[in-house]
Design a protein around this motif. Structure first.
Motif, PDB file in Angstrom:
ATOM      1  N   UNK A 115       1.003  -1.490   0.246  1.00 28.08           N
ATOM      2  CA  UNK A 115       0.097  -0.063  -0.416  1.00 28.08           C
ATOM      3  C   UNK A 115       0.908   1.223  -0.286  1.00 28.08           C
ATOM      4  N   UNK A 116       0.334   2.552   0.093  1.00 32.87           N
ATOM      5  CA  UNK A 116       0.868   3.479  -0.096  1.00 32.87           C
ATOM      6  C   UNK A 116       1.630   4.111   1.415  1.00 32.87           C
ATOM      7  N   UNK A 117       2.413   3.079   1.777  1.00 32.20           N
ATOM      8  CA  UNK A 117       2.943   3.516   3.207  1.00 32.20           C
ATOM      9  C   UNK A 117       4.069   4.858   2.567  1.00 32.20           C
ATOM     10  N   UNK A 118       4.352   5.118   1.519  1.00 30.88           N
ATOM     11  CA  UNK A 118       5.504   6.492   1.434  1.00 30.88           C
ATOM     12  C   UNK A 118       4.266   7.220   1.115  1.00 30.88           C
ATOM     13  N   UNK A 149      -4.789   1.528   4.157  1.00 29.68           N
ATOM     14  CA  UNK A 149      -5.404   0.365   5.254  1.00 29.68           C
ATOM     15  C   UNK A 149      -6.828   1.422   5.685  1.00 29.68           C
ATOM     16  N   UNK A 150      -6.378   2.167   6.225  1.00 27.08           N
ATOM     17  CA  UNK A 150      -7.761   3.536   7.341  1.00 27.08           C
ATOM     18  C   UNK A 150      -8.335   3.595   5.810  1.00 27.08           C
TER      19      UNK A 150
END
Length: 162
Positions: free
Chosen positions: A57-60, A98-99
């Motif tokens: 996911x877009x953790x960056x 994820x949220x």
């Protein structure tokens, strides 16, 4: 005093200014181009970053339109330790985390890590930049390497870890 991360980015030519991109994947690829040109990363390094974002996911992407594309430790293709900077005028949509929060970026600080100590120093300096909204706003308006240095001069990052 040692050069700051933004000074190193300018000195090494690790910057790019673009108006828009076709996708977040394209943005990641473009954000590595200046690092590829100077041999800091291999041409395919960006694919590992894209694979990680696709998987995790877009953790960056952080607050204030900041993205810090990077791959996992020991990634193939990272030849030297450094940071690339890219400013995109239009929003780059990384999708939802994820949220369920939409992740949008315009400022990219792309990491290449070979030396753990230098990488840690880079990370500390970047965190100081990310906590300085005035500096981030000025960087979002940057169109030249001189603008990057002027932004830092006008809104110096404070050492939050001191």
């Amino acid at each position: 005093m040692a050069d700051t991360i933004l000074q190193k980015i300018v000195e090494r030519g690790h910057y790019k200014f673009v108006d828009k991109v076709d996708s977040w994947q394209d943005a990641v690829r473009l954000s590595t181009e200046s690092l590829v040109k100077t041999g800091y990363v291999s041409e395919n390094y960006y694919k590992q970053i894209v694979d990680c974002i696709t998987k995790y996911g877009p953790y960056v992407v952080f607050d204030h339109y900041v993205a810090m594309p990077h791959s996992q430790e020991g990634a193939e293709g990272a030849n030297k330790t450094g940071v690339g900077f890219m400013r995109v005028k239009e929003d780059v949509d990384f999708g939802k985390d994820e949220d369920g929060e939409q992740k949008i970026a315009r400022l990219f600080f792309t990491l290449a890590a070979k030396d753990p100590d230098e990488h840690l120093d880079n990370m500390n300096q970047l965190m100081n930049i990310f906590c300085n909204e005035d500096l981030l706003d000025a960087l979002m308006a940057a169109n030249t390497p001189e603008d990057i240095l002027q932004a830092e001069k006008d809104f110096p990052p404070e050492d939050i870890l001191a």
